[in-house]
Design a protein around this motif. Structure first.
Motif, short mmCIF file in Angstrom:
data_model
loop_
_atom_site.label_atom_id
_atom_site.label_comp_id
_atom_site.label_asym_id
_atom_site.label_seq_id
_atom_site.Cartn_x
_atom_site.Cartn_y
_atom_site.Cartn_z
N GLN A 1 -1.95 6.35 2.93
CA GLN A 1 -2.49 7.71 3.42
C GLN A 1 -4.17 7.65 3.91
N LEU A 2 -4.92 6.05 3.40
CA LEU A 2 -6.51 5.63 4.04
C LEU A 2 -6.00 4.37 5.08
N VAL B 1 -6.08 3.95 -8.54
CA VAL B 1 -6.50 2.39 -7.97
C VAL B 1 -7.27 2.19 -8.73
N TRP C 1 0.69 -1.30 -0.01
CA TRP C 1 -0.02 -0.11 0.25
C TRP C 1 0.25 1.20 -0.17
N ASP C 2 2.03 0.86 0.02
CA ASP C 2 3.29 2.49 -0.49
C ASP C 2 3.63 2.62 -1.55
N PHE C 3 2.25 1.97 -2.60
CA PHE C 3 2.60 2.32 -3.78
C PHE C 3 2.15 3.73 -4.28
N PRO C 4 3.50 4.24 -5.33
CA PRO C 4 2.69 5.53 -5.27
C PRO C 4 1.58 6.02 -6.32
N VAL C 5 0.43 4.94 -5.60
CA VAL C 5 -0.48 5.99 -6.21
C VAL C 5 -1.43 6.35 -5.75
N ASN C 6 -2.53 6.71 -5.90
CA ASN C 6 -4.17 7.29 -5.35
C ASN C 6 -5.43 6.68 -5.62
N GLN D 1 -3.42 9.82 -1.83
CA GLN D 1 -2.63 8.93 -1.95
C GLN D 1 -2.79 7.31 -0.80
N ILE D 2 -2.58 6.15 -1.29
CA ILE D 2 -3.12 5.08 -0.67
C ILE D 2 -2.76 4.84 1.05
#
Lengths: 439, 277
Positions: B156-157, B114, B105-110, B153-154
């Motif tokens: 942060q969820l 996804v 989940w630290d992957f650089p996408v929001n 950013q994922i």
């Protein structure tokens, strides 16, 4: 600086060489970032080392022809990668061990071939292939540089074209497979691109340190952005800067091999990013933690002070030393927090203790209410989203619904813990509130 | 066919009109990792428009069953049919919610990125999501009450929010069958309520949902049918018939504490919560 200027005013050939290394850096930054996200960074190292025997085999078969040397490197590089995946897939050897085996065996074979060629051939030492170990840009021909430039552009273009596919592959390969994407094919494409980039990096950076040019730009860029598109662009620019600077410095100081210089440039950029990047950088994180901790101390002082008045509404001032004993922080942090509260006109110091100002009362009521509502929430809502709970947030209303808050308040009233206003003990802030806190 | 669309091949095979084909049919399925079988002779048939729970102890092969349905693990024998065809021919009819822990989940996408991935299969090679696709992604986020978090950013969820993003991604696949691996694992109450609402909406639209489930207390409330699984199918059918003390005993074997609590839960339709038996 003069070295750089001197370099820029160099002849056509040198500028083409620079163009070659710059496109190499950009391509390495971009494809290296993808490899990093696919967790293939270490494989890149094995790949780079596995190219060495290919170079010498190509030299033995075809002499010093740049394209053939590159093709040979590519062939054994891919063979190395294939060996790693075969070892991990069909034997009980794990991937890290397979990478270790392939890296050392192929590199060893390359060194052996090199020794054998040197012993049996007279022109080997003049061939310039020795510099493929640690990299050297001086001997690069303009035609070689053009070749490097073209391959680099192809790699970047391929990543742009496959942007969506690679993004999915790196984030969730299983989901990709469920949708029918050929994950194996995509991984193979990634490996081809990675191999091509590694191979064109051999003359400039060398076998031993090529992996640094692949990893460092992406790793540094990761500190600056949370978006893949920005990350790729940034990594490309970083790679370009690293390779460009490294090349020029090594060319200016004739006896320095390019590889180590490029790695040093990359390390500087990486370290600077790690330390100074906003939000994700080490210093930013550290300062965030610190201000958070200080806020917590102030919050607890306000809470304990409020409780002192809550317990005994008749007193106008509470003893500061008693307060400090109930809040278990070191004296310096305590003093700092109290001073800050005085400066912000939350509390004032009178004779024999401290009290809230009018403003302080308002803030304290809100702070204590928020803290107690959260406490109540944790008590009554067992199966909660714990990430929501944030006592630092001033307005609990922004996170919880009115209905829930009402329910929590009822609970507080029942247990007599709903903070009430004892404003009668409030004292007006004197115009010149003392900054020194006697303890 | 190297560059054919990932879902082109034969996945457009038309669904026969009003045919009584079951959405998912599993016949004699056996899956083995090495020499150790993890699923034995599974025979199952699901009804269209039902919420189906797959329940069983740890290591019962629940996730493996899900993955075998989606061709993610090779089967030693037997077959799975989606509306009468192999999975490869019906990809577009199936949406998938994997376990939350299956990705980094630290992957650089929001969150929106996804969700958009749910539409990649439809888009095929090289084509980028259009503005309309972005709009659809936002709608899917809204269905799981996450529209405020599209640009987040994922990492942060919260865990529950991440789970809802995965659900939204499956909704973006716009399928007729949804296969979910523990959608309720470790989520907060708000997320659980949100997921349940989405599942019921899907059922109302006539979609079929198969979900691995852990919480015996909520099984009766959430699912129309059950598969009780422990390497083999212990029982399969409508929840009211299958969710009995004897069946649970057979499924959970010697795990007495859990059994007692489960039995109590069954008897009272409530009682102590049983998390992750």
């Amino acid at each position: 600086m003069t070295a750089i200027l001197g370099f820029l005013t160099f002849d056509y050939n040198t500028r083409v060489v620079l163009l070659g290394t710059l496109s190499l850096g950009a391509a390495a930054g971009v494809i290296g970032t993808v490899a990093l996200l696919r967790r293939r960074a270490l494989l890149g190292d094995a790949l780079a080392h596995a190219t060495l025997p290919g170079v010498w085999i190509a030299f033995l078969l075809f002499g010093k022809n740049f394209s053939f040397l590159m093709l040979g490197a590519m062939a054994t590089g891919l063979l190395g990668v294939a060996t790693v995946s075969a070892l991990s897939k069909y034997t009980r050897i794990k991937e890290d061990a397979s990478i270790g085996i392939v890296l050392s065996v192929f590199f060893g074979a390359g060194l052996m071939l090199s020794g054998w060629v040197h012993h049996n051939s007279t022109n080997a030492s003049q061939s310039g292939i020795d510099s493929y170990l640690l990299g050297k840009t001086a001997g690069m021909l303009a035609s070689d540089a053009r070749f490097i430039c073209v391959v680099g552009l192809i790699v970047v273009a391929a990543v742009l074209l496959l942007y969506k596919e690679l993004k999915l592959l790196c984030f969730d390969p299983e989901f990709a497979a469920v949708q029918g994407w050929r994950v194996g094919l995509l991984d193979f494409a990634l490996m081809i691109l990675l191999t091509a980039t590694t191979v064109i990096g051999l003359p400039a950076v060398g076998v031993v340190l090529m992996v640094a040019l692949l990893i460092l730009p992406g790793a540094a860029a990761r500190f600056w952005s949370d978006r893949l598109s920005v990350l790729l662009v940034l990594a490309g620019v970083f790679g370009l800067v690293i390779a460009g600077t490294g090349t020029m410095v090594s060319a200016a100081a004739a006896r320095l091999p390019a590889g180590p210089v490029i790695v040093l440039c990359g390390t500087v950029l990486f370290a600077a990013s790690m330390l100074f990047a906003p939000r994700r950088g080490v210093l930013a994180r550290w300062s965030r933690t610190r201000s958070h901790r200080r806020r917590r101390v102030r919050q607890r002082i306000v809470q304990r002070l409020f409780e002192a008045f809550e317990k005994d509404a008749s007193i106008a001032l509470a003893s500061l030393s008693e307060l400090s004993q109930r809040i278990r922080v070191d004296r310096r942090s305590f003093n700092r927090a109290v001073n800050r509260l005085i400066r912000d006109h939350w509390i004032v110091v009178g004779s024999g203790g401290v009290g809230f100002t009018d403003h302080g009362w308002d803030r304290a009521l809100r702070t204590v209410r928020t803290i107690r509502l959260w406490e109540q929430y944790l008590l009554t809502h067992a199966n909660i989203d714990r990430d929501l709970v944030d006592p630092d947030v001033d307005v609990i209303e922004s996170l919880l619904s009115t209905a829930v808050i009402h329910e929590l308040e009822l609970g507080l009233i029942e247990s007599g813990r709903l903070p009430r206003d004892h404003r009668n003990t409030a004292i007006q802030a004197p115009p010149t509130a003392s900054r020194e806190v006697p303890l | 066919m190297l560059f054919s669309s990932p879902t082109a091949d034969s996945s457009n095979a038309p669904l026969p009109d009003g045919a009584p084909l079951p959405p998912i049919e599993v016949h004699d399925l056996t899956v083995a990792y090495g020499r150790k079988p993890v699923l034995w002779d599974i025979d199952l048939e699901f009804n269209e428009g039902e919420l189906v729970g797959v329940v069983g102890p740890n290591g019962a092969g629940k996730s493996t069953l899900i993955k075998a349905m989606l061709d993610l693990v090779p089967s030693a024998s037997g077959w799975v049919r989606i509306y009468g065809e192999p999975y490869a021919a019906r990809r577009k009819q199936v949406g998938y919610v994997p376990q939350r822990e299956s990705v980094d989940w630290d992957f650089p996408v929001n969150a929106r990125d996804v969700v958009l991935m749910g539409m990649y299969g439809r888009l095929g090679w090289f084509r980028r999501p259009s503005r309309k696709d972005h709009h659809t992604a936002d709608e899917c986020l809204e269905k799981v009450e996450m529209s405020a978090y599209g640009d987040r950013q994922i990492s942060q969820l919260s865990g529950g929010q991440q789970q809802r993003v995965f659900l939204a991604r499956a909704l973006a696949q716009d399928a007729r069958i949804y296969v979910m691996d523990e959608p309720f694992a470790g989520v907060d109450a708000a997320t659980e309520a949100s997921i349940v609402r989405v599942l019921r909406d899907l059922r109302a639209e006539g979609k079929t949902v198969v979900a691995v489930h852990h919480d015996l207390q909520t099984v009766e409330e959430y699912f129309d049918s059950l598969v009780l699984l422990n390497l083999r199918v212990v029982a399969n059918g409508p929840t009211s018939e299958v969710f009995t003390r004897d069946n649970l005993l057979a499924t959970y074997g010697g795990r007495l504490t859990i059994l007692d609590r489960a039995a109590e839960a069954v008897r009272r339709g409530g009682g102590p919560r049983i998390d992750r038996p």
